[in-house]
Design an enzyme around this catalytic site. Structure first.
Site, PDB file in Angstrom:
ATOM      1  N   ARG A  54     -95.283  25.170   0.874  1.00 30.92           N
ATOM      2  CA  ARG A  54     -96.267  24.112   0.644  1.00 30.92           C
ATOM      3  C   ARG A  54     -97.449  24.652  -0.163  1.00 30.92           C
ATOM      4  O   ARG A  54     -97.772  25.822  -0.119  1.00 30.92           O
ATOM      5  CB  ARG A  54     -96.780  23.552   1.969  1.00 30.92           C
ATOM      6  CG  ARG A  54     -95.784  22.694   2.728  1.00 30.92           C
ATOM      7  CD  ARG A  54     -96.407  22.113   3.989  1.00 30.92           C
ATOM      8  NE  ARG A  54     -96.872  23.154   4.905  1.00 30.92           N
ATOM      9  CZ  ARG A  54     -98.142  23.522   5.046  1.00 30.92           C
ATOM     10  NH1 ARG A  54     -99.100  22.947   4.328  1.00 30.92           N
ATOM     11  NH2 ARG A  54     -98.478  24.473   5.907  1.00 30.92           N
ATOM     12  N   LYS A 195     -93.337  16.553   4.787  1.00 32.06           N
ATOM     13  CA  LYS A 195     -94.654  16.705   5.404  1.00 32.06           C
ATOM     14  C   LYS A 195     -95.623  15.612   4.965  1.00 32.06           C
ATOM     15  O   LYS A 195     -96.556  15.277   5.705  1.00 32.06           O
ATOM     16  CB  LYS A 195     -95.229  18.082   5.075  1.00 32.06           C
ATOM     17  CG  LYS A 195     -94.535  19.232   5.794  1.00 32.06           C
ATOM     18  CD  LYS A 195     -94.554  19.079   7.307  1.00 32.06           C
ATOM     19  CE  LYS A 195     -94.015  20.324   8.000  1.00 32.06           C
ATOM     20  NZ  LYS A 195     -93.849  20.147   9.462  1.00 32.06           N
ATOM     21  N   HIS A 214     -96.878  17.907  15.968  1.00 31.64           N
ATOM     22  CA  HIS A 214     -96.123  18.905  15.212  1.00 31.64           C
ATOM     23  C   HIS A 214     -95.422  19.800  16.226  1.00 31.64           C
ATOM     24  O   HIS A 214     -95.909  20.854  16.601  1.00 31.64           O
ATOM     25  CB  HIS A 214     -97.070  19.720  14.329  1.00 31.64           C
ATOM     26  CG  HIS A 214     -96.373  20.646  13.388  1.00 31.64           C
ATOM     27  ND1 HIS A 214     -96.885  21.868  13.028  1.00 31.64           N
ATOM     28  CD2 HIS A 214     -95.186  20.534  12.734  1.00 31.64           C
ATOM     29  CE1 HIS A 214     -96.057  22.460  12.180  1.00 31.64           C
ATOM     30  NE2 HIS A 214     -95.017  21.669  11.994  1.00 31.64           N
ATOM     31  N   SER A 232     -95.168  26.644  11.294  1.00 23.61           N
ATOM     32  CA  SER A 232     -93.933  27.140  10.696  1.00 23.61           C
ATOM     33  C   SER A 232     -93.757  28.629  10.973  1.00 23.61           C
ATOM     34  O   SER A 232     -94.683  29.418  10.824  1.00 23.61           O
ATOM     35  CB  SER A 232     -93.979  26.895   9.180  1.00 23.61           C
ATOM     36  OG  SER A 232     -92.852  27.444   8.563  1.00 23.61           O
ATOM     37  N   LYS A 236     -90.242  27.017  16.581  1.00 27.19           N
ATOM     38  CA  LYS A 236     -89.967  25.653  17.054  1.00 27.19           C
ATOM     39  C   LYS A 236     -88.489  25.294  16.922  1.00 27.19           C
ATOM     40  O   LYS A 236     -87.866  24.815  17.860  1.00 27.19           O
ATOM     41  CB  LYS A 236     -90.799  24.633  16.262  1.00 27.19           C
ATOM     42  CG  LYS A 236     -92.275  24.660  16.509  1.00 27.19           C
ATOM     43  CD  LYS A 236     -92.974  23.425  15.952  1.00 27.19           C
ATOM     44  CE  LYS A 236     -92.590  23.075  14.537  1.00 27.19           C
ATOM     45  NZ  LYS A 236     -92.864  24.137  13.548  1.00 27.19           N
ATOM     46  N   THR A 237     -87.948  25.513  15.738  1.00 29.39           N
ATOM     47  CA  THR A 237     -86.568  25.131  15.481  1.00 29.39           C
ATOM     48  C   THR A 237     -85.608  26.007  16.283  1.00 29.39           C
ATOM     49  O   THR A 237     -84.677  25.518  16.922  1.00 29.39           O
ATOM     50  CB  THR A 237     -86.250  25.242  13.981  1.00 29.39           C
ATOM     51  OG1 THR A 237     -87.123  24.380  13.257  1.00 29.39           O
ATOM     52  CG2 THR A 237     -84.811  24.847  13.692  1.00 29.39           C
ATOM     53  N   ASP A 251     -89.185  19.320  14.720  1.00 27.63           N
ATOM     54  CA  ASP A 251     -90.465  19.530  14.032  1.00 27.63           C
ATOM     55  C   ASP A 251     -91.521  18.448  14.240  1.00 27.63           C
ATOM     56  O   ASP A 251     -92.703  18.762  14.284  1.00 27.63           O
ATOM     57  CB  ASP A 251     -90.202  19.682  12.527  1.00 27.63           C
ATOM     58  CG  ASP A 251     -91.391  20.254  11.776  1.00 27.63           C
ATOM     59  OD1 ASP A 251     -91.960  21.264  12.232  1.00 27.63           O
ATOM     60  OD2 ASP A 251     -91.744  19.703  10.724  1.00 27.63           O
ATOM     61  N   ARG A 315     -84.940  28.323   3.449  1.00 21.05           N
ATOM     62  CA  ARG A 315     -84.828  27.132   4.297  1.00 21.05           C
ATOM     63  C   ARG A 315     -83.424  26.527   4.271  1.00 21.05           C
ATOM     64  O   ARG A 315     -82.721  26.593   3.265  1.00 21.05           O
ATOM     65  CB  ARG A 315     -85.807  26.064   3.820  1.00 21.05           C
ATOM     66  CG  ARG A 315     -87.268  26.410   4.037  1.00 21.05           C
ATOM     67  CD  ARG A 315     -87.696  26.139   5.445  1.00 21.05           C
ATOM     68  NE  ARG A 315     -89.095  26.454   5.689  1.00 21.05           N
ATOM     69  CZ  ARG A 315     -89.754  26.066   6.768  1.00 21.05           C
ATOM     70  NH1 ARG A 315     -89.152  25.350   7.697  1.00 21.05           N
ATOM     71  NH2 ARG A 315     -91.021  26.412   6.936  1.00 21.05           N
TER      72      ARG A 315
END
Length: 524
Positions: A54, A195, A214, A232, A236-237, A251, A315
């Site tokens: 980003r 996003k 988030h 990130s 989380k994932t 997410d 990713r």
């Protein structure tokens, strides 16, 4: 009245447009156009040029009078004038007017009561596959009556001229709440698309008494729900993709009066150093229909997940149903457990600690972690940062709006809260080691099934956190971070340093209650 906006529909009528193609059709277009290549796993792989994460300095919200008072303006939510937006919008549509375009119609929000119909117009076929997999796909019946309430126009090939167009660089991500348009140009990184819609939902949902978050979420066989907040790269994932639980999403979620729901229809996993042993569900999801960004590949189409030649922020994007047992539609009840994930580059926070409600609010507002390499442009090694609500880059409203809603819901539903450090142990970044994922999984399991509560706890003298002394499957010496450092005085200095950073950062929340302020770490 200013400059009029060009008519998107007339552009779509005047060029070659592919609407809502199937996955095989989009894959064919992407490969035929030279945008991507098919890998041995069946997934397509593409590269995104210099924008491999980003670009927060290039994100704007149009400053319209009827919306301005609600926006928390600053470095995150930078204002841009309606005139600049309209001028750029017209230029982008003119740029797209003679190109093949790919259109996806779908939804954000699995709960139909809070669902946002969206349309995404893509210059690149591979990005159209990305949005097809990441957002919620409509049924054939839903497609017949689909009316988009928000439209994303993604034109990576159009580069702005800052001196003429009023942007900060060639790249721009502009959210226009009045016109219900997101305009993206100059950057090929597909994460900007997802996003930007998340930011829109973070504006809309709280005004309907829904907490947008988030976080990832999963649910057990008995209906017990766990949330995992974190920026990130904090896990989380990875941690929500648990073979013993069912994935709700990885997410973005909403928490309404009925429970939690996924805002998306897919997952966007970091895959640097991905292995089948450590992350089998993500590993097996990288198959036909998945999109890989910036993963290294050899001449035989073999993927090298260990390579960071292009970026650390490699990713994989894939639909939720690629994870076995995923909950579809992705809704569930109220959370029993809330976990705040941090990747502490200082190596001083405990790998797991129990929080009181006041500590939970303090750490949610603080949002401490380390930005990991590659997730944003210019970040090449972990940097200590505080991201309010573990998602500040995507929050248009004041952080206290989200924090107060979370506090109310934790109290109402009696949720237990834990802080989990997936970062460094035995020393800071460069000296210590990253916490073993097997240990983190064991600690998270203990938090979710409640067995952690049978442990004795000790209080961290600086941070005031309750640290368990034993957890099955985790060496006891790992649980207290000071014990893992060879140089205990060095640990104490590093802990004091981080405590000061917490206190300095929290000064901006002068209006919160004394109970929350009292949860701050102690500095000598």
């Amino acid at each position: 009245m200013g400059l009029k906006m060009a008519d998107l529909n007339s552009i779509l009528e005047g060029t070659t447009v592919y609407y809502n193609l199937s996955v095989p059709e989009i894959v064919e277009h992407s490969i035929k156009r030279g945008e991507s290549m098919l890998t041995k796993t069946g997934a397509i792989r593409t590269t995104t040029g210099k924008y491999t994460g980003r670009s927060p300095k290039d994100r704007f919200i149009v400053d319209e009078p009827e919306y301005s008072a609600k926006i928390s303006w600053g470095k995150v939510n930078q204002p841009i004038s309606p005139e600049i937006f309209r001028n750029l919008y017209n230029k982008v549509l003119n740029y797209l007017s003679n190109k093949e375009l790919f259109v996806f119609d779908g939804f954000a929000g699995a709960d139909k009561n809070y669902q946002l119909p969206i349309r995404v117009v893509n210059e690149y076929a591979w990005q159209n596959l990305f949005v097809h997999q990441l957002f919620i796909r409509p049924t054939e019946e839903e497609l017949k009556t689909h009316q988009p309430e928000f439209t994303v126009v993604a034109a990576p090939g159009f580069k702005a001229d800052p001196s003429v167009d009023g942007t900060n660089s060639e790249a721009f991500v502009i959210i226009n709440l009045k016109e219900k348009v997101v305009l993206i140009g100059g950057t090929e990184y597909a994460g900007e698309i997802k996003k930007s819609i998340f930011s829109v939902m973070n504006y809309l949902l709280p005004q309907r008494n829904v907490l947008s978050m988030h976080c990832s979420a999963n649910v057990g066989k008995d209906g017990d729900v766990a949330l995992f907040f974190g920026l990130s790269g904090t896990g989380k994932t990875t941690l929500s993709a648990d073979p013993n639980r069912f994935l709700i999403g990885d997410d973005e979620h909403g928490w309404s009066e009925d429970g939690v729901f996924n805002i998306e229809g897919g997952c966007y996993a970091k895959c640097i150093r991905l292995s089948e042993e450590n992350e089998p569900q993500i590993w097996n999801a990288i198959k036909f229909g998945a999109v890989l960004e910036n993963v290294d590949i050899d001449e035989n189409r073999n993927l090298d997940f260990d390579s960071d030649r292009l970026t650390e922020n490699t990713r994989a994007a894939y639909p939720l149903h690629y994870i076995p047992g995923a909950v579809i539609p992705s809704t569930a009840g109220h959370p029993n457990v809330v976990i705040f994930l941090t990747a502490d580059a200082f190596g001083v926070l405990p790998p797991i600690a129990k929080l009181s409600k006041e500590q939970a609010m303090y750490h949610f507002l603080s949002g401490y972690t380390s930005k990991l390499a590659g997730t944003e442009r210019g970040v090449t090694e972990p940097e200590a940062t505080f991201s309010t609500c573990f998602g500040e880059p995507f929050l248009p409203l004041s952080p206290t709006v989200y924090a107060e809603m979370l506090g109310e819901k934790i109290t109402k539903h009696n949720a237990r809260v834990y802080l989990v450090n997936t970062g460094w142990s035995g020393g800071p970044y460069g000296v210590g080691q990253r916490m073993k994922i097997a240990y983190t999984r064991a600690m998270v399991t203990a938090a979710i099934n409640g067995s952690i509560e049978t442990s004795d706890f000790v209080t961290d003298p600086i941070f005031g956190l309750q640290i368990p002394t034993q957890i099955e499957g985790v060496p006891s010496e790992v649980l207290n971070p000071r014990n893992t450092w060879a140089d205990k005085e060095a640990y104490d200095r590093q802990a004091e340093d981080l405590a000061r950073r917490f206190n300095e950062n929290f000064k901006k929340f002068s209006h919160v209650s004394d109970e929350i302020k009292s949860a701050a770490p102690l500095v000598k």
